[in-house]
Design a protein around this motif. Structure first.
Motif, PDB file in Angstrom:
ATOM      1  N   GLU A 198       0.833  -1.209   0.000  1.00  0.00           N
ATOM      2  CA  GLU A 198       0.000   0.000   0.000  1.00  0.00           C
ATOM      3  C   GLU A 198       0.864   1.254   0.000  1.00  0.00           C
ATOM      4  OE1 GLU A 198      -2.563  -0.409   3.354  1.00  0.00           O
ATOM      5  OE2 GLU A 198      -3.911  -1.841   2.359  1.00  0.00           O
ATOM      6  N   GLN A 199       1.959   1.231   0.762  1.00  0.00           N
ATOM      7  CA  GLN A 199       2.855   2.384   0.797  1.00  0.00           C
ATOM      8  C   GLN A 199       3.478   2.640  -0.575  1.00  0.00           C
ATOM      9  OE1 GLN A 199       5.241   0.972   4.276  1.00  0.00           O
ATOM     10  NE2 GLN A 199       4.949   3.068   5.031  1.00  0.00           N
ATOM     11  N   CYS A 202       0.757   3.942  -3.133  1.00  0.00           N
ATOM     12  CA  CYS A 202       0.263   5.293  -2.846  1.00  0.00           C
ATOM     13  C   CYS A 202       1.367   6.352  -2.854  1.00  0.00           C
ATOM     14  CB  CYS A 202      -0.448   5.310  -1.502  1.00  0.00           C
ATOM     15  SG  CYS A 202      -1.938   4.286  -1.436  1.00  0.00           S
ATOM     16  N   LYS A 223       0.585   9.490   1.032  1.00  0.00           N
ATOM     17  CA  LYS A 223      -0.824   9.879   1.097  1.00  0.00           C
ATOM     18  C   LYS A 223      -1.695   8.635   0.971  1.00  0.00           C
ATOM     19  CE  LYS A 223      -1.179  10.705  -3.873  1.00  0.00           C
ATOM     20  NZ  LYS A 223       0.126  10.153  -4.216  1.00  0.00           N
ATOM     21  N   SER A 224      -2.890   8.696   1.502  1.00  0.00           N
ATOM     22  CA  SER A 224      -3.810   7.569   1.375  1.00  0.00           C
ATOM     23  C   SER A 224      -4.353   7.524  -0.047  1.00  0.00           C
ATOM     24  CB  SER A 224      -4.962   7.716   2.371  1.00  0.00           C
ATOM     25  OG  SER A 224      -5.685   8.913   2.121  1.00  0.00           O
ATOM     26  N   CYS A 225      -4.638   6.331  -0.510  1.00  0.00           N
ATOM     27  CA  CYS A 225      -5.186   6.166  -1.852  1.00  0.00           C
ATOM     28  C   CYS A 225      -6.026   4.898  -1.884  1.00  0.00           C
ATOM     29  CB  CYS A 225      -4.073   6.119  -2.903  1.00  0.00           C
ATOM     30  SG  CYS A 225      -3.037   4.639  -2.819  1.00  0.00           S
ATOM     31  N   THR A 227      -6.730   1.321  -2.457  1.00  0.00           N
ATOM     32  CA  THR A 227      -5.886   0.125  -2.581  1.00  0.00           C
ATOM     33  C   THR A 227      -6.714  -1.137  -2.861  1.00  0.00           C
ATOM     34  OG1 THR A 227      -5.954  -0.179  -0.167  1.00  0.00           O
ATOM     35  CG2 THR A 227      -4.097   1.069  -1.073  1.00  0.00           C
TER      36      THR A 227
END
Length: 278
Positions: A198-199, A202, A223-225, A227
């Motif tokens: 995820e890191q 994003c 930032k969050s996105c 996933t």
């Protein structure tokens, strides 16, 4: 020193006379070539005499620890420099951990290892599902992938886990192969692998984050996105029986090979020889 012609003539005479010549005498003509070219000619002559109906497409005696690699059309085997012992099977270089046979087989026939690849390579994990020889890449979402490498090269889709040692080694070979990589993370090592995926996905620069993740460096908070595409990657892998990582899929037709491959093998797989339609 005995000339090449006289050595070849002596070998021919030995066979023509019914083969009633000791191995020691025959070897004296075969085992002392004047140079590398002389060695190749001696081995070729000995093979032609022992296997007269076997055409020799190519012969290479360098880099096989005293053995010679012989290609006869689509057949590959190894023979000692005296052409007395013939070996059919896998030849591994234990120092470089390279499968020398696989590289040559893929050069001769890029599709030859597709169906059997899963039995030849160690896996990071095991699953009860059976890997398919080809998969429908059209089912994959546009999201959930990190693109890197030679954007003008043939595309390969790589299913990987950033905690997978073979995946890390594979990145170097993919670079050398000059291919366009569409890397799709799957989390075979659980929650920690999923967090890392995820890191990377994003990150502002996912490609740079991918290589940083493989290096073991700590990734900056991203930032969050969305996933959910990672879920789609894992569902696709499970559906088609991917039993570990890495898994390499040829984007052009969905052909699959599992496990680590060297650059030469990757190039051969990514650029299959054109075959006539049947």
């Amino acid at each position: 020193m005995t000339s090449l012609k006289s050595r070849a003539a002596a070998i021919t005479l030995a066979v023509a006379s019914g083969g009633i010549v000791s191995g020691l005498v025959a070897a004296s003509f075969i085992s002392v070539p004047a140079n590398a070219a002389g060695l190749l000619q001696d081995v070729r002559t000995a093979i032609e005499l022992r296997l007269p109906k076997t055409p020799i497409t190519s012969l290479n005696c360098k880099g096989f620890g005293g053995l010679c690699e012989v290609v006869s059309e689509k057949t590959l085997f190894y023979i000692d420099e005296r052409a007395r012992y013939l070996f059919v099977g896998r030849l591994y270089d234990m120092e470089s951990r390279a499968d020398l046979t696989a590289a040559k087989l893929l050069e001769l026939n890029p599709d030859l290892l597709v169906a059997n690849a899963k039995r030849e390579q160690p896996k990071e994990s095991q699953s009860g599902n059976r890997t398919q020889a080809k998969v429908p890449v059209s089912e994959l979402p546009k999201q959930g992938a990190v693109h890197w490498g030679n954007k003008s090269g043939p595309k390969l889709i790589v299913f990987s886990d950033f905690a997978c040692g073979y995946c890390k080694r594979l990145t170097g070979e993919l670079k050398k192969a000059g291919v366009h990589v569409e890397e799709r993370p799957i989390s075979i090592f659980g929650a920690s692998s999923r967090k890392l995926a995820e890191q990377v996905l994003c990150a502002d620069d996912p490609s740079a984050a991918l290589h940083k993740a493989y290096s073991g460096a700590k990734l900056e908070s991203s930032k969050s996105c969305d996933t959910k595409s990672l879920d789609a990657n894992e569902a696709f892998a499970k559906k088609h029986g991917f039993s570990g990582t890495p898994v390499i899929v040829r984007a052009s037709d969905g052909a699959v090979v599992e496990g680590f491959r060297q650059a030469a093998q990757i190039r051969a797989f990514a650029n299959p020889k054109t075959k006539e339609a049947r």
